[in-house]
Motif scaffolding. Structure first.
Motif, PDB file in Angstrom:
ATOM      1  N   GLU A   1       0.816  -1.217   0.000  1.00 62.47           N
ATOM      2  CA  GLU A   1       0.000   0.000   0.000  1.00 62.47           C
ATOM      3  C   GLU A   1       0.855   1.274   0.000  1.00 62.47           C
ATOM      4  OE1 GLU A   1       0.224  -2.216   2.348  1.00 62.47           O
ATOM      5  OE2 GLU A   1       0.476  -1.303   4.325  1.00 62.47           O
ATOM      6  N   ALA A   2       2.179   1.132   0.157  1.00 63.53           N
ATOM      7  CA  ALA A   2       3.034   2.329   0.187  1.00 63.53           C
ATOM      8  C   ALA A   2       3.086   2.960  -1.197  1.00 63.53           C
ATOM      9  CB  ALA A   2       4.435   1.946   0.658  1.00 63.53           C
ATOM     10  N   ASP A   3       2.936   4.278  -1.241  1.00 57.97           N
ATOM     11  CA  ASP A   3       2.911   4.988  -2.522  1.00 57.97           C
ATOM     12  C   ASP A   3       4.306   5.560  -2.818  1.00 57.97           C
ATOM     13  OD1 ASP A   3       2.592   6.689  -4.632  1.00 57.97           O
ATOM     14  OD2 ASP A   3       1.150   8.026  -3.638  1.00 57.97           O
ATOM     15  N   PRO A   4       4.971   5.021  -3.847  1.00 56.67           N
ATOM     16  CA  PRO A   4       6.346   5.473  -4.130  1.00 56.67           C
ATOM     17  C   PRO A   4       6.444   6.975  -4.381  1.00 56.67           C
ATOM     18  CG  PRO A   4       5.799   3.529  -5.435  1.00 56.67           C
ATOM     19  CD  PRO A   4       4.531   3.968  -4.765  1.00 56.67           C
TER      20      PRO A   4
ATOM     21  N   ARG B   1       8.733   9.567  -2.316  1.00 53.50           N
ATOM     22  CA  ARG B   1       9.803  10.392  -2.902  1.00 53.50           C
ATOM     23  C   ARG B   1       9.657  11.870  -2.549  1.00 53.50           C
ATOM     24  NH1 ARG B   1       8.918   6.968  -8.037  1.00 53.50           N
ATOM     25  NH2 ARG B   1       9.853   5.041  -7.281  1.00 53.50           N
ATOM     26  N   PHE B   2       8.471  12.288  -2.171  1.00 60.86           N
ATOM     27  CA  PHE B   2       8.320  13.650  -1.648  1.00 60.86           C
ATOM     28  C   PHE B   2       8.844  13.731  -0.213  1.00 60.86           C
ATOM     29  CE2 PHE B   2       5.097  14.425  -5.044  1.00 60.86           C
ATOM     30  CZ  PHE B   2       5.735  15.522  -5.599  1.00 60.86           C
ATOM     31  N   ARG B   3       8.530  12.705   0.549  1.00 62.43           N
ATOM     32  CA  ARG B   3       8.936  12.727   1.970  1.00 62.43           C
ATOM     33  C   ARG B   3      10.425  12.415   2.134  1.00 62.43           C
ATOM     34  NH1 ARG B   3       5.007   9.149   5.414  1.00 62.43           N
ATOM     35  NH2 ARG B   3       6.140  10.175   7.114  1.00 62.43           N
ATOM     36  N   ILE B   4      10.958  11.660   1.158  1.00 63.27           N
ATOM     37  CA  ILE B   4      12.393  11.330   1.182  1.00 63.27           C
ATOM     38  C   ILE B   4      12.980  11.821  -0.140  1.00 63.27           C
ATOM     39  CG2 ILE B   4      14.102   9.492   1.423  1.00 63.27           C
ATOM     40  CD1 ILE B   4      11.998   7.823   2.870  1.00 63.27           C
ATOM     41  N   GLY B   5      13.517  13.018  -0.113  1.00 61.59           N
ATOM     42  CA  GLY B   5      14.024  13.630  -1.342  1.00 61.59           C
ATOM     43  C   GLY B   5      15.409  13.117  -1.686  1.00 61.59           C
ATOM     44  N   MET B   6      15.822  13.446  -2.920  1.00 63.66           N
ATOM     45  CA  MET B   6      17.143  12.969  -3.339  1.00 63.66           C
ATOM     46  C   MET B   6      17.887  14.025  -4.134  1.00 63.66           C
ATOM     47  SD  MET B   6      18.126   9.251  -4.588  1.00 63.66           S
ATOM     48  CE  MET B   6      19.822   8.710  -4.585  1.00 63.66           C
ATOM     49  N   VAL B   7      19.193  14.109  -3.862  1.00 63.46           N
ATOM     50  CA  VAL B   7      20.071  15.009  -4.612  1.00 63.46           C
ATOM     51  C   VAL B   7      21.164  14.125  -5.217  1.00 63.46           C
ATOM     52  CG1 VAL B   7      21.689  16.936  -4.416  1.00 63.46           C
ATOM     53  CG2 VAL B   7      19.568  16.948  -3.082  1.00 63.46           C
ATOM     54  N   PHE B   8      21.388  14.313  -6.510  1.00 59.37           N
ATOM     55  CA  PHE B   8      22.298  13.411  -7.223  1.00 59.37           C
ATOM     56  C   PHE B   8      23.692  14.013  -7.370  1.00 59.37           C
ATOM     57  CE2 PHE B   8      17.991  12.376  -8.349  1.00 59.37           C
ATOM     58  CZ  PHE B   8      17.970  10.985  -8.283  1.00 59.37           C
ATOM     59  N   GLN B   9      24.580  13.166  -7.899  1.00 62.54           N
ATOM     60  CA  GLN B   9      25.983  13.584  -8.068  1.00 62.54           C
ATOM     61  C   GLN B   9      26.097  14.799  -8.992  1.00 62.54           C
ATOM     62  OE1 GLN B   9      28.538  10.390  -9.239  1.00 62.54           O
ATOM     63  NE2 GLN B   9      30.205  11.727  -9.780  1.00 62.54           N
TER      64      GLN B   9
ATOM     65  N   ASN C   1      11.732  25.691 -11.060  1.00 61.23           N
ATOM     66  CA  ASN C   1      12.386  24.498 -10.531  1.00 61.23           C
ATOM     67  C   ASN C   1      11.966  24.251  -9.086  1.00 61.23           C
ATOM     68  OD1 ASN C   1      14.824  22.805 -11.803  1.00 61.23           O
ATOM     69  ND2 ASN C   1      14.652  24.762 -12.890  1.00 61.23           N
ATOM     70  N   VAL C   2      11.994  25.321  -8.295  1.00 57.27           N
ATOM     71  CA  VAL C   2      11.674  25.166  -6.867  1.00 57.27           C
ATOM     72  C   VAL C   2      10.172  24.955  -6.685  1.00 57.27           C
ATOM     73  CG1 VAL C   2      11.898  26.210  -4.579  1.00 57.27           C
ATOM     74  CG2 VAL C   2      13.640  26.648  -6.310  1.00 57.27           C
ATOM     75  N   ALA C   3       9.372  25.619  -7.519  1.00 59.83           N
ATOM     76  CA  ALA C   3       7.914  25.526  -7.373  1.00 59.83           C
ATOM     77  C   ALA C   3       7.366  24.205  -7.909  1.00 59.83           C
ATOM     78  CB  ALA C   3       7.263  26.698  -8.105  1.00 59.83           C
ATOM     79  N   PHE C   4       8.210  23.472  -8.641  1.00 60.11           N
ATOM     80  CA  PHE C   4       7.735  22.263  -9.327  1.00 60.11           C
ATOM     81  C   PHE C   4       7.070  21.264  -8.363  1.00 60.11           C
ATOM     82  CE2 PHE C   4       8.381  17.954 -10.957  1.00 60.11           C
ATOM     83  CZ  PHE C   4       7.850  18.073 -12.229  1.00 60.11           C
ATOM     84  N   GLY C   5       7.751  20.919  -7.315  1.00 63.45           N
ATOM     85  CA  GLY C   5       7.237  19.915  -6.377  1.00 63.45           C
ATOM     86  C   GLY C   5       5.930  20.335  -5.734  1.00 63.45           C
ATOM     87  N   PRO C   6       5.901  21.546  -5.096  1.00 65.23           N
ATOM     88  CA  PRO C   6       4.643  21.994  -4.491  1.00 65.23           C
ATOM     89  C   PRO C   6       3.489  22.019  -5.494  1.00 65.23           C
ATOM     90  CG  PRO C   6       6.447  23.398  -3.781  1.00 65.23           C
ATOM     91  CD  PRO C   6       6.998  22.476  -4.816  1.00 65.23           C
ATOM     92  N   ARG C   7       3.790  22.426  -6.729  1.00 66.85           N
ATOM     93  CA  ARG C   7       2.717  22.515  -7.740  1.00 66.85           C
ATOM     94  C   ARG C   7       2.147  21.137  -8.038  1.00 66.85           C
ATOM     95  NH1 ARG C   7       5.759  26.733 -11.613  1.00 66.85           N
ATOM     96  NH2 ARG C   7       4.727  28.642 -10.953  1.00 66.85           N
TER      97      ARG C   7
ATOM     98  N   ALA D   1      11.561  22.134  -1.050  1.00 64.50           N
ATOM     99  CA  ALA D   1      10.285  22.837  -1.261  1.00 64.50           C
ATOM    100  C   ALA D   1       9.078  21.996  -0.866  1.00 64.50           C
ATOM    101  CB  ALA D   1      10.169  23.288  -2.720  1.00 64.50           C
ATOM    102  N   VAL D   2       9.216  20.680  -0.930  1.00 58.74           N
ATOM    103  CA  VAL D   2       8.074  19.825  -0.572  1.00 58.74           C
ATOM    104  C   VAL D   2       8.176  19.371   0.887  1.00 58.74           C
ATOM    105  CG1 VAL D   2       7.519  19.082  -2.909  1.00 58.74           C
ATOM    106  CG2 VAL D   2       9.242  17.827  -1.603  1.00 58.74           C
ATOM    107  N   LYS D   3       9.054  20.036   1.624  1.00 58.97           N
ATOM    108  CA  LYS D   3       9.240  19.782   3.060  1.00 58.97           C
ATOM    109  C   LYS D   3       9.462  18.298   3.375  1.00 58.97           C
ATOM    110  CE  LYS D   3       6.801  23.905   4.561  1.00 58.97           C
ATOM    111  NZ  LYS D   3       7.991  24.712   4.280  1.00 58.97           N
ATOM    112  N   PRO D   4      10.559  17.754   2.841  1.00 55.97           N
ATOM    113  CA  PRO D   4      10.829  16.339   3.082  1.00 55.97           C
ATOM    114  C   PRO D   4      11.302  16.110   4.516  1.00 55.97           C
ATOM    115  CG  PRO D   4      12.697  17.341   2.009  1.00 55.97           C
ATOM    116  CD  PRO D   4      11.650  18.420   2.118  1.00 55.97           C
ATOM    117  N   GLU D   5      11.206  14.871   4.943  1.00 60.25           N
ATOM    118  CA  GLU D   5      11.728  14.531   6.285  1.00 60.25           C
ATOM    119  C   GLU D   5      13.154  14.027   6.190  1.00 60.25           C
ATOM    120  OE1 GLU D   5       8.214  12.134   7.910  1.00 60.25           O
ATOM    121  OE2 GLU D   5       7.594  13.179   6.095  1.00 60.25           O
TER     122      GLU D   5
END
Lengths: 292, 233
Positions: free
Chosen positions: A115-118, A122-130, A142-148, A199-203
């Motif tokens: 039942e977990a929604d990927p 991914r909003f609650r656990i964000g990722m920054v790449f190399q 770019n910053v408004a993308f997630g909230p929108r 921006a999506v206030k991840p944990e």
């Protein structure tokens, strides 16, 4: 005088674990070398194995990530660090032929439950790449993308400003928010990606070698930012930079592989232990540059 | 995969060799100073005083090499402890050299003045201190961490023995000075000499403690508690 445990702040327990397999396989993992926490655990990896096309990449990894701290995952290339960190926001789901055994508890709930929604994860656990990967849009968008796309209600301008401030970028871009994000320098782009994640206030924010492609000044800015961000979030960072791991992380997990090419967690503990008096000889050999 | 750390390992080996060389210079200086004191040989004492410059230079050289290695290699874990230990040992050995120089200067102060008694106990205490120094350096060079720790820890009881010998010598000199004020000047000089030997033993104990740190990562107390006393030299 006390030994390597002198820097412990939380309710930490060394030499005790219930979740790590006690059987010794391949190189051997001594459960006493995997630190555990009594409470305030955000992510708990339990007996996690990842297979690509039926072949194991990492095997039976168990450890806990405490809240509002930075945990570094270190180890040689090909040991499975990126595979491991990608499990925390279900990025591996996007790869064909991947199979995951064991589980990860996020705030006590299984990340891999049916039942977990990927997407929500991914909003609650964000990722920054190399490599910084801003969208070919304006800085603002770019910053408004997630909230929108997440339908977050509220003052979008304020959210964008707040995220850019937290990412220590506001001062440099506040007067050109409509410029293309691609016009920014590499270091600025990476901070923009962090702002986008914030921006999506991840944990939790996962960082896979976030400063690998940056110059020393930009790297320093990212490291300062990481130290500031733990006020609000928990950070798991993969890094090849041993000094960086010591500068930013309170705890370090060492992932190692041998000729089997299957990664395993061999030691987890306070950073000063891992880089000061490691318990496993393979950790010592790795951090001192004698294997890699 | 095993990486090429041969150059770094070679640098560390060379640094260790420099410490051993410094240790040999210092040991020789201490033994010579004790011999000069006992034989009241001013020429020998002068040599000790002159040799102290060599010891100071060697310490400086080791420190500079350590700084260069730290800057270049940014060592961690066992490598870092090794370099920190080398740095510390260089400092401790240089100070032992200063105590030897101090004994040599005292030999000059005593010159050919009549003594309240023959100088026997101070060199005996000195032999014990030199033995401690040898054991500490042997522990430093022992590759096996457990053996290294055991050898270093073995220095502790000798430090306590030296402290006891020092207390006896002190009491005896006090008594001689009380009995005859003529003994006050030479008695005081001999007290200083004995104190310098006691400090040499303390420094040898510090070396043993640093060696335990190198081997185990733990800072432990190897000897007695009275290693903070300072003395005129």
């Amino acid at each position: 005088m006390s030994d390597s445990g002198s820097g412990l702040m939380r309710n930490e327990t060394i030499n005790q674990t219930t979740s790590v397999p006690t059987s010794i396989h391949r190189g051997g993992v001594d459960p006493a070398n995997i630190m555990t926490f009594d409470d305030d655990v955000v992510l708990e990896t339990k007996d996690l194995s990842v297979f690509y096309g039926g072949k194991p990449a990492i095997e039976r990894v168990s450890f806990q990530v405490p809240r509002n701290e930075v945990v570094a995952i270190i180890g040689p290339s090909g040991a499975g660090k990126s595979t491991l960190i990608r499990c925390y926001n279900r990025m591996n789901d996007l790869i064909n032929g991947v199979e995951i055994k064991g589980d990860i508890l996020f705030e006590g709930s299984p990340l891999y439950a049916p039942e977990a929604d990927p997407t929500e994860i991914r909003f609650r656990i964000g990722m920054v790449f190399q490599r910084p990967n801003p969208f070919p849009k304006s800085i603002y968008d770019n910053v408004a993308f997630g909230p929108r796309i997440n339908g977050i209600q509220g003052d979008l301008d304020q959210m964008v400003e707040e995220s850019l401030r937290k990412a220590a970028l506001w001062g440099e871009v506040h007067d050109r928010l409509n410029d293309s994000a691609l016009a920014l320098s590499g270091g600025q782009q990476q901070r923009l990606c962090i702002a986008r994640a914030l921006a999506v206030k991840p944990e939790v924010i996962l960082m896979d070698e976030p400063a690998a492609s940056l110059d020393p000044i930009s790297t320093q800015a990212i490291e300062t930012l990481i130290r500031e961000l733990i006020e609000d979030v928990t950070i798991v960072i993969v890094t090849h930079n041993m000094q960086q791991a010591q500068r930013v992380a309170k705890y370090a997990a060492v992932v190692m592989t041998d000729e089997s090419r299957i990664g395993e967690l061999i030691e987890y503990g306070p950073t000063e232990q891992i880089f000061g008096t490691p318990r496993d000889q393979r950790t010592e050999a790795y951090v001192t540059g004698r294997i890699g | 995969m095993t990486l090429g750390r041969e150059e770094f390992d070679r640098d560390l080996g060379q640094l260790e060799a420099q410490v051993v060389l410094l240790g040999a210079l210092v040991e020789s200086s201490v033994l010579t100073s004790l011999l000069a004191l006992k034989a009241r040989d001013l020429e020998l004492a002068t040599r000790v005083i002159a040799d102290d410059d060599l010891i100071d230079d060697k310490r400086h050289e080791i420190e500079m090499s350590c700084a260069e290695t730290l800057r270049r290699e940014a060592p961690v874990a066992g490598d870092l402890r090794r370099i920190l230990t080398i740095l510390q040992l260089a400092g401790e050995l240089e100070r032992i050299g200063d105590y030897a120089e101090g004994i040599a200067k005292i030999t000059h102060l005593l010159s050919d003045k009549p003594l309240p008694k023959e100088i026997v106990d101070i060199p005996r205490m000195g032999d014990r201190a030199v033995s401690m120094l040898k054991h500490s350096l042997e522990a430093f060079l022992t590759r096996d961490p457990e053996k290294s720790e055991a050898t270093a820890m073995g220095v502790g009881p000798h430090d306590q023995a030296v402290d006891s010998m020092y207390a006896v010598i002190q009491a005896e000199l006090m008594e001689l000075m009380r009995k005859d004020p003529e003994n006050v000047e030479t008695g005081t000089y001999l007290m200083w000499a004995a104190h310098n030997v006691e400090r040499i033993a303390d420094r040898a104990t510090n070396i043993a403690e640093r060696v335990v740190f190198q081997a185990t990562g733990k800072l432990v107390r190897v000897g007695g508690d009275d290693d903070d006393a300072e003395s005129p030299r």
